[in-house]
Every structure is written in structure tokens, then in C-alpha cells.
Design a protein around this motif. Structure first.
Motif, PDB file in Angstrom:
ATOM      1  N   ASP A 216      -0.078  -9.804   5.534  1.00  0.00           N
ATOM      2  CA  ASP A 216      -1.474 -10.189   5.278  1.00  0.00           C
ATOM      3  C   ASP A 216      -1.835 -11.401   6.144  1.00  0.00           C
TER       4      ASP A 216
ATOM      5  N   TRP B 187      -4.929 -12.346  -0.726  1.00  0.00           N
ATOM      6  CA  TRP B 187      -5.324 -11.219  -1.577  1.00  0.00           C
ATOM      7  C   TRP B 187      -4.945 -11.571  -3.003  1.00  0.00           C
TER       8      TRP B 187
ATOM      9  N   ARG C  68     -11.308   2.567   3.642  1.00  0.00           N
ATOM     10  CA  ARG C  68     -12.346   1.582   3.995  1.00  0.00           C
ATOM     11  C   ARG C  68     -13.338   1.483   2.874  1.00  0.00           C
TER      12      ARG C  68
ATOM     13  N   TYR D  85      -6.621  -1.923  -5.993  1.00  0.00           N
ATOM     14  CA  TYR D  85      -6.291  -2.424  -4.654  1.00  0.00           C
ATOM     15  C   TYR D  85      -6.815  -3.846  -4.449  1.00  0.00           C
TER      16      TYR D  85
ATOM     17  N   ALA E  51      -9.731  -4.794  -3.994  1.00  0.00           N
ATOM     18  CA  ALA E  51     -10.537  -4.689  -2.770  1.00  0.00           C
ATOM     19  C   ALA E  51     -12.000  -4.973  -3.067  1.00  0.00           C
TER      20      ALA E  51
ATOM     21  N   ASP F  15     -13.387  -4.400   2.893  1.00  0.00           N
ATOM     22  CA  ASP F  15     -11.932  -4.388   3.060  1.00  0.00           C
ATOM     23  C   ASP F  15     -11.449  -3.079   3.695  1.00  0.00           C
ATOM     24  N   ALA F  16     -10.292  -3.161   4.343  1.00  0.00           N
ATOM     25  CA  ALA F  16      -9.689  -1.977   4.977  1.00  0.00           C
ATOM     26  C   ALA F  16      -8.187  -2.011   4.742  1.00  0.00           C
ATOM     27  N   ILE F  17      -7.621  -0.862   4.326  1.00  0.00           N
ATOM     28  CA  ILE F  17      -6.196  -0.779   4.008  1.00  0.00           C
ATOM     29  C   ILE F  17      -5.596   0.384   4.792  1.00  0.00           C
TER      30      ILE F  17
ATOM     31  N   ARG G  73      -3.342  -4.612   5.520  1.00  0.00           N
ATOM     32  CA  ARG G  73      -4.665  -4.646   4.878  1.00  0.00           C
ATOM     33  C   ARG G  73      -5.428  -5.878   5.347  1.00  0.00           C
ATOM     34  N   TRP G  74      -6.737  -5.731   5.361  1.00  0.00           N
ATOM     35  CA  TRP G  74      -7.606  -6.784   5.899  1.00  0.00           C
ATOM     36  C   TRP G  74      -8.872  -6.891   5.045  1.00  0.00           C
ATOM     37  N   HIS G  75      -9.455  -8.083   5.077  1.00  0.00           N
ATOM     38  CA  HIS G  75     -10.770  -8.262   4.464  1.00  0.00           C
ATOM     39  C   HIS G  75     -11.871  -8.043   5.500  1.00  0.00           C
ATOM     40  N   ARG G  76     -11.601  -7.209   6.474  1.00  0.00           N
ATOM     41  CA  ARG G  76     -12.613  -6.949   7.516  1.00  0.00           C
ATOM     42  C   ARG G  76     -12.261  -5.634   8.189  1.00  0.00           C
TER      43      ARG G  76
END
Lengths: 67, 542
Positions: free
Chosen positions: B416, B420, B455, B492, B494, B498-500, B511-514
Motif C-alpha cells: 500500500d 487503508w 474499480r 474492502y 473502499a 478506489d481501485a483494487i 490497491r490504491w485510493h486513486r
């Protein structure tokens, strides 16, 4: 970090010793052993700190190795 | 009376010439069939060599864990197992005749599959065989027994015995799924490391009409078997699994005597209960593994690679996860989309996962079969306290039941780069949740056999190479999975945007917050071992 406190803390050490003798009175070796185990588990849960418990286990073992 | 008649599969003809195959699987049991089916569905042709002409004898690994069922569902055999099996999630532990501890392994709703389904291993294997036979890419060869193995740098040559005589074949990759007594392991002279336990146990599969609920029930020293433990599991076909601890001194020949087993079962069930014994097995067990699961072009899976005690259902379920972990990697190497070193991550990921299984299994066994007077005193002290005090119930260990492996520290994970608040971290397996009308998130992921991106956004045109995007929205929207219960976002952790990234085996890779296409492609490449391992990762993380 919390540490095992081995300084003298008991108000009445003789009374504690007597209470332990009393609770074991008349028990078979097996029953005594289980009673001690129950006592240790109750106290371990009361302490609830894995680091202190690990220190106590190591200290108990080391003190027995000296003799 | 038999509740199950084993299918009789015809022996395969002996091939005339020495052929070369991309993948040969030695052993057509649960694990070998699972990976054969997985590879076939990924476009790889597989030869499966099986010494027997039918599925395994005896119910054996009966507890199929949620993760195994999800893997089987991806292979389109999960629904059949769920239909046939006995669903359960609750367990009860008794000391003498008093309940001291109860647990529920899946107390929450909103999952397609339950915590466990009990199903005899022969059914699991039969369903897998049916699916393999329906696939043009699986060449199942019954009564073909591997007798010699000659590995070299480019291929593995096998000598195979058949009813019509021997033949040879070569494989680019050999998957040793040939069980605890693996011929391949013996041929390579590989040793197990770990522990052998002396206590003997007796399994009786008993047919009866009983009113017990579908709860895993475990007794320590019950009145009907005061010298040991007893485990009861319900299976389909009115079949019950009863597992008696016999102790280290028991004579297996005497204990196998059906009259003796009948007496033990009768004492348990009480007078007037009619039953028949269908299968008896006296066994000991080991908690041990090979030091490495990959040896050049030979990879070891399941019991051929590692063994545990049965308490915790960590044997069969670990083997199915082995197959799930290796299948997509081997397919990627054979398709040329990943370098060979991706296969090293099979060992790097399943090694620690199996160590965890072995640790839990060893601890359970030490609790169930105390090895000293002190161990026995502590064990009984725990049970004596557990009836009265909640804290002691956590110490009762009648088997810690199989959980999906979290691949912590895997070189394929991308850490990460932001905080999160919980959710599913890299290395953990994707959690199911309801989506759409009556669908499931994992069902949706099953339709994306490669990498997938979850997404949390409205559908757009953004295109990613070799990554299928699954849009997840809180309101119904065309082209998106509708998170109608909010459980996808919740599980998640999320929020919008967010994108996992999810691997082909449904473990989270990153995983990302973008939404950052470059970061996603880099994480996918890392998960395919395309990027050379960095310095930090290559030390002490294997």
C-alpha cells in the motif's frame, strides 16, 4: 514497555504461602498439578501481557537452573 | 450396504511413441485433478497419470472449506459440491459430557459459499473427473503408474507402467500430486522435515438415521470413550464420520476388527440406535513438509509436498490452494507472458502458507494428545476452566479450522502507498459479497480469468492492457456491478475512486485510493515476476 516486576510486593508473604498449602491439602499429585495449572492460567489471563508472561516463564526456568 | 459405488474408469491405451507434453500431472486425486482442470481452462493441455482405475477409497478429506469451494466454483464444480454436501459453520467442544466451547466460523450473511461443506473426497474427485472428461485439454490416463523419473535442464522424462506394458513420455513441467507416498519425491531422494506423532486414531464411517445437527462435535474424554477424544462430523448419504483417539499403544490390527469398532460406536450412540459401518481406517499422522516445493521442472503439490494432522481440515484444503496458486502461474509461463522465475513464487507463497497450516495443526495435536504429565495437566486445566470462564475457551484447541492463506511478504505483492482502514490487503484473498440482483462478486471475478481491477467508480472508457475492469457502483448502472447491500465497499474498506488489482487466483495484488494506469500496470508486472526482484525483496523474504 512493561516489565516483570520482581521487587518484593506481597504485604503478607507467609499468608500467601499458607493459602497455597491449604488449597493443595489432601490432593493427589495429578489433582495438585491441575490446580497449579488452573491457577497459572487464571493469573496469566489477569496479567494479559505476552511480553511480561514470556519474561516470567524465562525467569521461572532460570531460577530452577541455578540449583 | 454401500452408500457409494466407485466408478470404474477404463484403462487408457498405451501410446505408441514417446510424446512430449507441456504439462504432466502425476496423481489424479483431488489436487492433481484440480490443477489439471485449472490449466485446461487456461488453454494448456495436460496429461494426468493415475495408477488407479477409480477415485480414492474412503471418505478421507471430508471438510471442504469456503475457499476450496470458491476455487471449485471457478472451475464450475462448486455448485454440484454445495448441492450434495452438508453445509455447516458451527462447532461444539465437550469435556466429559459438558459443552465447554462453541464457535461459529461464518456468523455473517452475504457470502455465496458457507464456511464448510462436508463431502466425501470420492464425490469431489468424481465431480472433478467428470469436468476433466468434458474438457478436450485433459488427457486422463487411468492405470498409468509412474515408475521412474529422469529430470534434466530442459524436460522431465517419465517411465510409465500400464496394463499393456511400459512406455516413456517427456514433459516440460511435471506436477507431483502423487500423495504422501509420492513416487516422484522418493525418486528424487527428497526428505521431509517435521514431526511424526505416535498416537493412533480410528476413523469409522457409520451409516445411520441420527438426529444430530450438522455441527462439528468434539469430545475430550467423553463417558463412552474415557481414555481419549472423539470427533463427529455429518456427511451426505446419512453417513457420519466418527474419529476416536486410541493412544500410542493401540495395535492397529486389533483396532481394525469390525466387531471391536462396532462396540465403540454402540457405546457412543447408546442402545437402540441402528447403524452400519461403511469404512474403517486406523491411522497416525505427520506434520511435515519438503524444504522446497520447486525442484527445477518438477513442482510438488498437496500431500506430496506437505502433510498435517486431520484436526483443522488443513490437508485437502491446502492442496487445493496449492493448485490454485500454481495453475495461473504455470499457464502464464507456458503462454510466454511471464518468465520462468514466476514459478519460484509458488514456493515463496505456498511455503509460508503451509508452515502456518503445519504450526496450527501441530499445536492442535499437542493439545489433543498431550506428550507429558505437565502437558496433560495444562490441557485438562484449560478444559476445567472453560466451562466457567470465557477467557479459557480461547485456549481450547480441538483443531483451528482452515482459513485461506494470506500471502504476507510475497514478492508478487505491491505494498500500500497510502493508509487503508482495514479491508483486504495485498496477499489476502478477495472476499465475496453480493452484487447485482442475485449475483456474487467472486462469480463476477470468475468471469475474468486473468487479472481484474475492482474499480469503485462509474464505468468509463479507460482501458488497461490484460486487466479486466469490474466497475462497482452503489446505485444500479449499466456496465457496473451493483453493490446493493454496500457490502463490497464495506468488506474492502473502499470509497469512491478506489481501485483494487486482483490476481487470476483472486488474491489481491495491490490497491490504491486513486486510478493510476501506470501504477496498475507496474503492479500487474510485479505480480507476473516481470520486474526483476528488487534488493529489499530478495533478502530474507523467501
Amino acid at each position: 514497555m512493561a516489565r516483570l516486576d520482581t521487587s518484593p510486593r506481597l504485604d503478607d508473604p507467609d499468608a500467601l504461602f499458607a493459602a497455597l498449602m491449604e488449597v493443595h491439602r489432601g490432593l493427589s499429585p495429578d489433582a495438585s498439578r491441575r490446580l497449579d495449572a488452573r491457577l497459572i492460567l487464571l493469573l496469566a489471563n489477569h496479567i494479559g501481557d505476552a511480553a511480561i508472561l514470556a519474561e516470567a516463564i524465562a525467569a521461572a526456568r532460570a531460577a530452577g537452573d541455578d540449583g | 450396504m454401500r452408500t457409494y459405488v466407485s466408478p470404474n474408469y477404463q484403462a487408457a491405451a498405451r501410446p505408441g511413441r514417446t510424446a512430449r507434453h507441456p504439462v504432466v500431472v502425476a496423481g489424479g486425486g483431488m489436487v492433481g485433478l484440480t490443477i489439471a482442470l485449472d490449466l485446461a481452462r487456461r488453454g494448456i493441455s495436460v496429461v494426468v497419470l493415475n495408477a488407479a482405475a477409480t477415485v480414492g477409497a474412503g471418505s478421507r478429506a471430508i471438510c471442504m472449506a469456503k475457499r476450496s469451494l470458491e476455487i471449485f466454483d471457478r472451475l464450475d464444480v462448486g455448485a454440484r459440491m454445495l448441492d450434495k454436501g452438508v453445509t455447516w459453520s458451527r462447532g461444539e467442544v465437550l469435556f466429559h459430557d459438558r459443552p465447554v466451547y462453541r464457535f461459529d466460523l461464518l456468523a455473517e450473511a452475504g457470502h455465496h459459499f458457507p464456511a464448510f461443506v462436508n463431502l466425501q473426497q470420492y464425490y469431489v474427485e468424481e465431480y472433478l473427473v467428470d469436468a476433466c472428461r468434458a474438457s478436450a485439454r485433459v488427457d486422463l490416463r487411468w492405470q498409468h503408474r509412474v515408475v521412474a523419473v529422469a529430470p534434466d535442464a530442459d524436460a522431465v522424462t517419465l517411465t510409465v507402467e500400464t496394463p499393456e506394458g511400459p512406455y516413456r513420455l517427456t514433459a516440460d513441467w511435471l506436477l507431483a500430486c502423487d500423495g504422501a507416498h509420492s513416487t516422484i519425491r522418493a525418486a528424487l531422494g527428497l526428505d521431509f522435515v517435521g514431526q511424526v506423532f505416535r498416537d493412533r486414531f480410528l476413523i469409522a464411517d457409520v451409516v445411520m438415521d441420527a438426529a444430530f445437527p450438522p455441527v462439528r462435535r468434539f469430545w475430550f474424554h467423553p463417558p463412552f470413550h474415557p481414555d481419549g477424544s472423539v470427533l463427529l462430523h455429518r456427511q451426505p448419504d446419512h453417513l457420519w464420520r466418527i474419529d476416536f483417539q486410541l493412544g500410542a499403544e493401540a495395535d492397529p490390527e486389533i483396532e481394525r476388527d469390525p466387531a471391536r469398532v462396532r462396540a465403540r460406536v454402540a457405546a457412543m450412540l447408546g442402545p437402540g440406535v441402528r447403524f452400519e459401518i461403511e469404512w474403517i481406517s486406523v491411522y497416525t499422522f505427520r506434520c511435515r513438509r519438503l524444504e522446497r516445493f520447486r525442484h527445477g521442472r518438477i513442482l510438488f503439490l498437496g500431500d506430496a509436498a506437505h502433510q498435517v494432522s486431520p484436526f483443522g481440515a488443513r490437508g485437502g484444503n491446502a492442496g487445493v490452494q496449492d493448485a490454485d496458486n500454481l495453475g495461473w502461474k504455470l499457464a502464464a509461463v507456458l503462454h510466454g507472458t511471464a518468465p520462468e522465475r514466476l514459478l519460484d513464487s509458488y514456493d515463496a507463497e505456498r511455503g509460508p502458507a503451509n508452515d502456518e497450516d503445519i504450526l496450527h495443526s501441530t499445536r492442535s495435536t499437542d493439545f489433543i494428545t498431550p506428550k507429558s504429565e505437565a502437558a496433560r495437566a495444562y490441557r485438562d486445566a484449560v478444559l476445567e476452566l472453560a466451562g466457567r470462564y470465557a477467557f479459557a475457551r480461547g485456549l481450547v484447541n480441538s483443531g483451528r479450522l482452515s482459513r485461506p492463506a494470506v500471502l504476507v511478504g510475497s514478492p508478487l505483492n505491491t505494498d500500500d502507498d497510502a493508509a487503508w482502514d482495514g479491508g483486504v490487503p495485498p496477499g489476502a484473498v478477495a472476499i465475496d459479497a453480493p452484487v447485482g440482483g442475485t449475483g456474487w462478486l467472486l462469480e463476477r471475478l470468475n468471469r475474468a480469468p486473468g487479472f481484474a481491477l475492482l474499480r469503485f467508480a462509474a464505468p468509463d472508457e479507460a482501458d488497461l492492457p490484460d486487466v479486466e475492469t469490474i466497475f462497482i457502483t452503489p446505485e444500479p448502472q449499466a456496465g457496473a456491478a451493483h453493490d446493493h447491500a454496500g457490502l463490497v465497499a464495506h468488506r474492502y474498506a473502499a470509497v469512491a475512486g478506489d481501485a483494487i488489482l486482483v490476481r487470476p487466483d483472486q488474491h489481491v495484488a495491490a490497491r490504491w485510493h486513486r486510478f493510476d494506469a501506470l501504477a496498475i500496470v507496474a503492479a500487474r508486472d510485479r505480480a507476473l515476476a516481470r520486474a526483476a526482484p528488487s534488493r529489499e525483496r530478495s533478502h530474507g523474504k523467501a
